[in-house]
Design a protein around this motif. Sequence first.
Motif, PDB file in Angstrom:
ATOM      1  N   ALA A  39       0.829  -1.211   0.000  1.00 47.70           N
ATOM      2  CA  ALA A  39       0.000   0.000   0.000  1.00 47.70           C
ATOM      3  C   ALA A  39       0.859   1.254   0.000  1.00 47.70           C
ATOM      4  CB  ALA A  39      -0.930  -0.007   1.204  1.00 47.70           C
ATOM      5  N   VAL A  42       1.884   3.560  -3.355  1.00 45.59           N
ATOM      6  CA  VAL A  42       1.069   4.582  -4.027  1.00 45.59           C
ATOM      7  C   VAL A  42       1.014   5.857  -3.204  1.00 45.59           C
ATOM      8  CG1 VAL A  42      -0.358   2.864  -5.198  1.00 45.59           C
ATOM      9  CG2 VAL A  42      -1.089   3.785  -3.002  1.00 45.59           C
ATOM     10  N   VAL A  47      -4.680   5.598  -2.489  1.00 41.17           N
ATOM     11  CA  VAL A  47      -4.827   4.615  -1.411  1.00 41.17           C
ATOM     12  C   VAL A  47      -6.083   3.765  -1.599  1.00 41.17           C
ATOM     13  CG1 VAL A  47      -5.153   4.322   1.073  1.00 41.17           C
ATOM     14  CG2 VAL A  47      -3.438   5.933   0.219  1.00 41.17           C
ATOM     15  N   VAL A  50      -5.529   0.655  -4.064  1.00 46.99           N
ATOM     16  CA  VAL A  50      -4.443  -0.310  -3.849  1.00 46.99           C
ATOM     17  C   VAL A  50      -4.874  -1.725  -4.197  1.00 46.99           C
ATOM     18  CG1 VAL A  50      -2.977  -1.400  -2.098  1.00 46.99           C
ATOM     19  CG2 VAL A  50      -3.185   1.086  -2.174  1.00 46.99           C
ATOM     20  N   THR A  51      -6.049  -2.137  -3.755  1.00 45.62           N
ATOM     21  CA  THR A  51      -6.513  -3.497  -4.025  1.00 45.62           C
ATOM     22  C   THR A  51      -6.668  -3.736  -5.525  1.00 45.62           C
ATOM     23  OG1 THR A  51      -7.629  -3.612  -1.902  1.00 45.62           O
ATOM     24  CG2 THR A  51      -8.341  -5.185  -3.578  1.00 45.62           C
ATOM     25  N   ARG A  54      -3.224  -3.903  -7.082  1.00 44.28           N
ATOM     26  CA  ARG A  54      -2.581  -5.179  -6.712  1.00 44.28           C
ATOM     27  C   ARG A  54      -3.145  -6.312  -7.562  1.00 44.28           C
ATOM     28  NH1 ARG A  54      -3.241  -5.403  -0.896  1.00 44.28           N
ATOM     29  NH2 ARG A  54      -1.403  -4.072  -0.818  1.00 44.28           N
TER      30      ARG A  54
END
Length: 102
Positions: A39, A42, A47, A50-51, A54
Amino acid sequence: MNVPLNVDPAGLRAQLGDAVEQRRALIEELVARQPDFPATAVGPGFVGHVTALREAMAQLHQTTIAHMEHRVGAWVEIMELAHAVEETDGSNAAAFGQRGNQ
């Protein structure tokens, strides 16, 4: 345009065999080293993403591996075809040689 096909099956298999081994080693390395996207990679404005970032990196990684595996599979099939051509050529040459000796 007529261009005769001249293939050295043993040479082709050797070159492809080397390429297959190199690509398989790279695949093993990629499988062993999955991407890490912390995390903290970035800025503050991303924020919340992020998922998704990823997951996108992981999907790209898997797609790259799949592409390489397909390429290896195609090269192996070409090697098998070259072997079959060589065997058929040898059988045909032997048959012509036998007819010529009768």
